[in-house]
Design a protein around this motif. Structure first.
Motif, PDB file in Angstrom:
ATOM      1  N   VAL A  21     -48.694  54.611   9.312  1.00 26.82           N
ATOM      2  CA  VAL A  21     -47.473  53.807   9.194  1.00 26.82           C
ATOM      3  C   VAL A  21     -47.009  53.437  10.590  1.00 26.82           C
ATOM      4  O   VAL A  21     -46.716  54.319  11.385  1.00 26.82           O
ATOM      5  N   PRO A  22     -46.936  52.151  10.948  1.00 27.38           N
ATOM      6  CA  PRO A  22     -46.572  51.765  12.312  1.00 27.38           C
ATOM      7  C   PRO A  22     -45.172  52.230  12.677  1.00 27.38           C
ATOM      8  O   PRO A  22     -44.218  52.039  11.934  1.00 27.38           O
ATOM      9  N   ALA A  23     -45.020  52.814  13.878  1.00 31.01           N
ATOM     10  CA  ALA A  23     -43.726  53.350  14.299  1.00 31.01           C
ATOM     11  C   ALA A  23     -42.693  52.253  14.500  1.00 31.01           C
ATOM     12  O   ALA A  23     -41.515  52.449  14.267  1.00 31.01           O
ATOM     13  N   ALA A  24     -43.131  51.095  14.978  1.00 28.37           N
ATOM     14  CA  ALA A  24     -42.182  50.047  15.307  1.00 28.37           C
ATOM     15  C   ALA A  24     -41.807  49.185  14.105  1.00 28.37           C
ATOM     16  O   ALA A  24     -40.966  48.313  14.199  1.00 28.37           O
ATOM     17  N   GLN A  25     -42.425  49.401  12.983  1.00 22.08           N
ATOM     18  CA  GLN A  25     -42.178  48.583  11.806  1.00 22.08           C
ATOM     19  C   GLN A  25     -40.826  48.919  11.201  1.00 22.08           C
ATOM     20  O   GLN A  25     -40.396  50.059  11.202  1.00 22.08           O
ATOM     21  N   ALA A  26     -40.127  47.913  10.673  1.00 27.36           N
ATOM     22  CA  ALA A  26     -38.829  48.135  10.049  1.00 27.36           C
ATOM     23  C   ALA A  26     -39.002  48.886   8.735  1.00 27.36           C
ATOM     24  O   ALA A  26     -40.113  49.063   8.234  1.00 27.36           O
ATOM     25  N   ASP A  27     -37.883  49.322   8.154  1.00 23.88           N
ATOM     26  CA  ASP A  27     -37.937  49.989   6.856  1.00 23.88           C
ATOM     27  C   ASP A  27     -38.648  49.092   5.845  1.00 23.88           C
ATOM     28  O   ASP A  27     -38.404  47.888   5.789  1.00 23.88           O
ATOM     29  N   THR A  28     -39.518  49.697   5.048  1.00 19.31           N
ATOM     30  CA  THR A  28     -40.259  48.938   4.047  1.00 19.31           C
ATOM     31  C   THR A  28     -40.278  49.682   2.727  1.00 19.31           C
ATOM     32  O   THR A  28     -40.444  50.910   2.701  1.00 19.31           O
ATOM     33  N   VAL A  29     -40.115  48.952   1.640  1.00 19.25           N
ATOM     34  CA  VAL A  29     -40.205  49.516   0.294  1.00 19.25           C
ATOM     35  C   VAL A  29     -41.087  48.600  -0.537  1.00 19.25           C
ATOM     36  O   VAL A  29     -40.837  47.392  -0.624  1.00 19.25           O
ATOM     37  N   VAL A  30     -42.111  49.179  -1.137  1.00 21.21           N
ATOM     38  CA  VAL A  30     -42.996  48.433  -2.033  1.00 21.21           C
ATOM     39  C   VAL A  30     -42.855  49.033  -3.421  1.00 21.21           C
ATOM     40  O   VAL A  30     -43.156  50.209  -3.641  1.00 21.21           O
ATOM     41  N   GLY A  31     -42.384  48.258  -4.367  1.00 19.03           N
ATOM     42  CA  GLY A  31     -42.186  48.759  -5.718  1.00 19.03           C
ATOM     43  C   GLY A  31     -40.922  49.583  -5.847  1.00 19.03           C
ATOM     44  O   GLY A  31     -39.919  49.325  -5.162  1.00 19.03           O
ATOM     45  N   ARG A 127     -32.718  61.667  15.146  1.00 20.00           N
ATOM     46  CA  ARG A 127     -32.624  61.116  13.796  1.00 20.00           C
ATOM     47  C   ARG A 127     -33.895  61.447  13.035  1.00 20.00           C
ATOM     48  O   ARG A 127     -34.903  61.839  13.616  1.00 20.00           O
ATOM     49  N   ALA A 128     -33.843  61.274  11.723  1.00 21.11           N
ATOM     50  CA  ALA A 128     -34.983  61.604  10.872  1.00 21.11           C
ATOM     51  C   ALA A 128     -35.226  60.508   9.854  1.00 21.11           C
ATOM     52  O   ALA A 128     -34.294  59.861   9.365  1.00 21.11           O
ATOM     53  N   GLY A 129     -36.502  60.306   9.525  1.00 18.99           N
ATOM     54  CA  GLY A 129     -36.888  59.357   8.494  1.00 18.99           C
ATOM     55  C   GLY A 129     -37.983  59.952   7.629  1.00 18.99           C
ATOM     56  O   GLY A 129     -38.456  61.057   7.878  1.00 18.99           O
ATOM     57  N   ALA A 130     -38.390  59.200   6.610  1.00 24.81           N
ATOM     58  CA  ALA A 130     -39.410  59.723   5.689  1.00 24.81           C
ATOM     59  C   ALA A 130     -40.242  58.584   5.124  1.00 24.81           C
ATOM     60  O   ALA A 130     -39.807  57.426   5.055  1.00 24.81           O
ATOM     61  N   TYR A 131     -41.457  58.948   4.697  1.00 18.83           N
ATOM     62  CA  TYR A 131     -42.387  58.019   4.068  1.00 18.83           C
ATOM     63  C   TYR A 131     -42.987  58.712   2.846  1.00 18.83           C
ATOM     64  O   TYR A 131     -43.287  59.913   2.886  1.00 18.83           O
ATOM     65  N   LYS A 133     -45.815  57.897  -0.570  1.00 16.65           N
ATOM     66  CA  LYS A 133     -46.729  57.019  -1.283  1.00 16.65           C
ATOM     67  C   LYS A 133     -46.839  57.492  -2.721  1.00 16.65           C
ATOM     68  O   LYS A 133     -47.019  58.684  -2.984  1.00 16.65           O
ATOM     69  N   ALA A 134     -46.696  56.564  -3.655  1.00 14.60           N
ATOM     70  CA  ALA A 134     -46.727  56.907  -5.077  1.00 14.60           C
ATOM     71  C   ALA A 134     -48.142  56.830  -5.631  1.00 14.60           C
ATOM     72  O   ALA A 134     -49.048  56.233  -5.027  1.00 14.60           O
ATOM     73  N   ASN A 135     -48.336  57.405  -6.804  1.00 14.14           N
ATOM     74  CA  ASN A 135     -49.658  57.409  -7.445  1.00 14.14           C
ATOM     75  C   ASN A 135     -50.125  56.009  -7.821  1.00 14.14           C
ATOM     76  O   ASN A 135     -51.336  55.759  -7.931  1.00 14.14           O
ATOM     77  N   ASP A 136     -49.180  55.080  -8.047  1.00 14.45           N
ATOM     78  CA  ASP A 136     -49.566  53.715  -8.414  1.00 14.45           C
ATOM     79  C   ASP A 136     -49.743  52.803  -7.205  1.00 14.45           C
ATOM     80  O   ASP A 136     -49.916  51.589  -7.349  1.00 14.45           O
ATOM     81  N   GLY A 137     -49.669  53.381  -5.987  1.00 12.47           N
ATOM     82  CA  GLY A 137     -49.882  52.590  -4.779  1.00 12.47           C
ATOM     83  C   GLY A 137     -48.617  52.089  -4.126  1.00 12.47           C
ATOM     84  O   GLY A 137     -48.660  51.579  -3.002  1.00 12.47           O
ATOM     85  N   ASN A 138     -47.487  52.189  -4.819  1.00 14.57           N
ATOM     86  CA  ASN A 138     -46.230  51.794  -4.202  1.00 14.57           C
ATOM     87  C   ASN A 138     -45.853  52.793  -3.107  1.00 14.57           C
ATOM     88  O   ASN A 138     -46.368  53.908  -3.051  1.00 14.57           O
ATOM     89  N   SER A 139     -44.914  52.393  -2.250  1.00 16.51           N
ATOM     90  CA  SER A 139     -44.531  53.273  -1.154  1.00 16.51           C
ATOM     91  C   SER A 139     -43.148  52.914  -0.631  1.00 16.51           C
ATOM     92  O   SER A 139     -42.609  51.838  -0.933  1.00 16.51           O
ATOM     93  N   ALA A 140     -42.606  53.806   0.155  1.00 15.69           N
ATOM     94  CA  ALA A 140     -41.315  53.554   0.808  1.00 15.69           C
ATOM     95  C   ALA A 140     -41.293  54.266   2.149  1.00 15.69           C
ATOM     96  O   ALA A 140     -41.738  55.405   2.273  1.00 15.69           O
ATOM     97  N   LYS A 141     -40.793  53.572   3.154  1.00 14.26           N
ATOM     98  CA  LYS A 141     -40.555  54.157   4.462  1.00 14.26           C
ATOM     99  C   LYS A 141     -39.138  53.832   4.875  1.00 14.26           C
ATOM    100  O   LYS A 141     -38.734  52.669   4.893  1.00 14.26           O
ATOM    101  N   LYS A 142     -38.360  54.866   5.178  1.00 11.70           N
ATOM    102  CA  LYS A 142     -36.964  54.681   5.561  1.00 11.70           C
ATOM    103  C   LYS A 142     -36.664  55.465   6.832  1.00 11.70           C
ATOM    104  O   LYS A 142     -37.078  56.618   6.983  1.00 11.70           O
ATOM    105  N   THR A 143     -35.930  54.827   7.736  1.00 11.26           N
ATOM    106  CA  THR A 143     -35.462  55.501   8.940  1.00 11.26           C
ATOM    107  C   THR A 143     -34.007  55.912   8.757  1.00 11.26           C
ATOM    108  O   THR A 143     -33.346  55.544   7.782  1.00 11.26           O
ATOM    109  N   ASN A 144     -33.512  56.701   9.699  1.00  9.47           N
ATOM    110  CA  ASN A 144     -32.095  57.043   9.740  1.00  9.47           C
ATOM    111  C   ASN A 144     -31.589  57.655   8.438  1.00  9.47           C
ATOM    112  O   ASN A 144     -30.527  57.314   7.935  1.00  9.47           O
ATOM    113  N   LEU A 145     -32.349  58.589   7.900  1.00 10.99           N
ATOM    114  CA  LEU A 145     -31.956  59.254   6.659  1.00 10.99           C
ATOM    115  C   LEU A 145     -31.294  60.610   6.904  1.00 10.99           C
ATOM    116  O   LEU A 145     -30.914  61.294   5.956  1.00 10.99           O
ATOM    117  N   GLY A 146     -31.170  60.989   8.135  1.00 14.18           N
ATOM    118  CA  GLY A 146     -30.565  62.272   8.482  1.00 14.18           C
ATOM    119  C   GLY A 146     -30.657  62.476   9.974  1.00 14.18           C
ATOM    120  O   GLY A 146     -31.172  61.625  10.709  1.00 14.18           O
TER     121      GLY A 146
END
Length: 256
Positions: A21-31, A127-131, A133-146
């Motif tokens: 997951v690229p560090a410089a990429q903005a928050d992304t949510v797929v599905g 700060r903390a973020g998380a990523y 990946k779901a079983n169907d291929g969807n995913s989410a990456k969020k920054t600034n979650l804590g």
């Protein structure tokens, strides 16, 4: 469990190899995958000295109707796209996620200061973020979650004298406040810091603050009090945004 990799802004290096997951990429949510509720070290500060290995956990919540395949947590200082320093797991198995559609994922970090911390500037708010990946291929990456505070370990000494002392006479209480430097792996006096002088009467269990004493340019402490009853003297430093709290051992004074 693993040793974290840390990058230093002063050298321009960044450590990042987590799930591609690229560090410089903005928050992304797929599905419909979500990540939330990142908690670092149970909500407590992470305090590190010059040689002590420190291990702590990071947890977060991940959800998706198809179930969660895997996940990752990220800890960074500064901004997500241009952090002062960055930590990340470098193997998928370092983060474990429970089975289900809404689960808790846990990462165990181990910091060895000789290898992972190189500059005092790393201390402070992170700060903390998380990523996930779901079983169907969807995913989410969020920054600034804590967030959490990474702090330099501090030490305090105390010496109350004379011992014993006549009632009504003066007691001199000296000590020194030092804190870890990640620049040179040594402890240095922490200057111009407010430190509480505390007293516990013999036969009791509670300390009371008598006065606040400031460290000098070498981190030294020295003050006088009047002897009234047998008891224990100590110094207490509440810490700062970059430095952990410290308590000295207790020094018993017999009052005649």
């Amino acid at each position: 469990m693993r040793t974290i990799a840390i990058g230093a802004a002063l050298s321009g290096a960044l450590a990042f190899t987590a799930l591609s997951v690229p560090a410089a990429q903005a928050d992304t949510v797929v599905g419909d995958t979500t990540v939330s509720n990142v908690v670092v070290n149970g909500g407590k500060d992470v305090v590190i000295g010059t040689t002590n290995k420190v291990t702590f956990k990071v947890t977060f919540t991940a959800s998706d109707p198809s179930g969660i395949e895997d996940g990752e947590s990220y800890l960074y200082k500064g901004t997500w796209s241009d952090p002062t320093a960055f930590w990340s797991d470098d193997r998928d198995e370092d983060t474990t996620c429970a089975t289900g559609t809404k689960v808790t994922c846990t990462t165990t970090y181990t910091i060895i200061p000789e290898y992972d911390l190189h500059y005092d500037a790393h201390a402070g708010a992170w700060r903390a973020g998380a990523y996930a990946k779901a079983n169907d291929g969807n995913s989410a990456k969020k920054t600034n979650l804590g967030g959490f505070s990474l702090k330099r370990y501090s030490k305090l000494t105390v010496n109350a004298s004379p011992e014993p002392v006549a009632k009504g006479k003066a007691i001199t209480v000296s000590g020194k406040l030092t804190r870890a430097s990640w620049d040179d792996r040594k402890y240095h006096g922490y200057t111009n810091q407010p430190v509480k002088l505390q007293f516990r009467k013999a036969g009791t269990s509670t300390y009371t603050t008598v006065k606040t004493v400031y460290t000098n340019s070498y981190g030294n402490l020295k003050t006088t009090v009047t002897a009234s009853t047998d008891g224990y003297w100590r110094y207490y430093f509440p810490g700062t945004s970059t430095t952990g709290l410290a308590k000295s051992t207790s020094d018993f004074v017999d009052v005649k």
